[in-house]
Design an enzyme around this catalytic site. Sequence first.
Site, PDB file in Angstrom:
ATOM      1  N   HIS A  74      -2.117   6.868   3.983  1.00 19.03           N
ATOM      2  CA  HIS A  74      -1.359   6.591   4.489  1.00 19.03           C
ATOM      3  C   HIS A  74      -0.324   8.168   3.570  1.00 19.03           C
ATOM      4  CE1 HIS A  74      -0.972   2.881   6.054  1.00 19.03           C
ATOM      5  NE2 HIS A  74      -0.357   2.068   4.140  1.00 19.03           N
ATOM      6  N   CYS A 118       0.183  -1.362  -0.139  1.00 14.11           N
ATOM      7  CA  CYS A 118      -0.529  -0.387   0.412  1.00 14.11           C
ATOM      8  C   CYS A 118       1.087   1.595  -0.122  1.00 14.11           C
ATOM      9  CB  CYS A 118      -0.797  -0.293   0.949  1.00 14.11           C
ATOM     10  SG  CYS A 118      -0.258  -1.033   2.957  1.00 14.11           S
TER      11      CYS A 118
END
Length: 353
Positions: free
Chosen positions: A242, A149
């Site tokens: 993120h 990710c």
Amino acid sequence: MTAKIPVCVLGATGTVGQKFVRLLADHPWFEIAAVAASSASAGRRYGDVVRWRETVELPGAIADLTVRESAPPLPGAVAFSALDAEVAGPIEQAFARAGAFVVTNTRTHRMELDVPLLIPEANADHLALIDRQRESRGWSGAILANPNCSTAALVLALAPLHQAFGLEKLFVSTMQAVSGAGYPGVASLDTLGNVIPYIGGEEEKIERESRKILGTLGPSGVEAASFAVSAHTNRVAVIDGHLETVSVGFRRRVTPDEAITVLREFRAPPCVADLPSSPNPPVEVDSRADRPQPRLDLERGRGMAVTVGRVRPCPILDLRLVLLGHNTIRGAAGQAVQIAELLKADGRLEGRA
Ligand code: NAP
């Protein structure tokens, strides 16, 4: 009306599996034909066994599906895998052998020479690797991998800069959401009011996967790009998203204005731009001094766009910037669905409806 292509979701009860269910519930090309998970969930009604964490209601027809064992045969031309990485390898191989196109989020097959590691906007040409894979392994299906990710967001933002200027050095420090650890993830007593400066295996994944994705397709597979990468990864008390701070060095001196122009003008190749899940533009540049932020910018491009901000000179390398990506959409289920759309647009799912 054209019939939709049946797909199945492996690991459908987990964090990424639920995101698949949400994204596929009203997909224009695909429909969920089966959901599967561990033996502990198999045989039970999906709506009863899943701890549904999505902010839209679970559609009744999917809630009523009986969870299946994660083993072939299951209905579905495409098997989306959100399995626990510890068990995924043999299960994914069994589905590919049985004829399914497995689009996986697990780390297991990402670095294998004949497995494409895809970010469609950056390296759609690597899809051709599956022809070699099917031939050499004798499979009627294939395995296609989604990157880790934090790598997915990082590399989508850097791909235009690499294409324009040639990356030489990359330093990245991440602030990663707790949903990246799956459910139930990191214990609240460890993570609340805290930062954990370690995510097992994550730095190595960023360092090797970024070079494969931005590598060149050659006669013996992907020749990895040669830039140097140093990654630091941290878990922070954010639910989704993120954030990554980056310094980059290029083959020549690059100004912030040049980089911003390249990022703003970047578009997916035509074979990718029109896919239902492709955001337009793929990379958004926000010039406000305190952006991007997970709470404010995560949903851009329905979670598929990466937001870049604070592009400025770096006294050590050439440029510094901040980027933000949605870890369970761009970094997992959303991009996996986009990869399956690319398969369909490339004519590889013909006759599978
Ligand atoms: P998760 O919430 O822990 O879900 C794991 C899933 O795997 C559940 O559906 C679970 O089913 C199933 N499972 C566990 N053991 C199994 C077994 N022996 N046989 C069959 N199924 C089994 O994990 P996640 O965060 O969704 O991550 C799924 C995968 O995607 C992992 O490989 C992860 O590294 C990767 N990934 C995650 C993210 C993210 O942001 N979370 C991003 C990119 C990639 P039960 O409910 O029945 O136990």
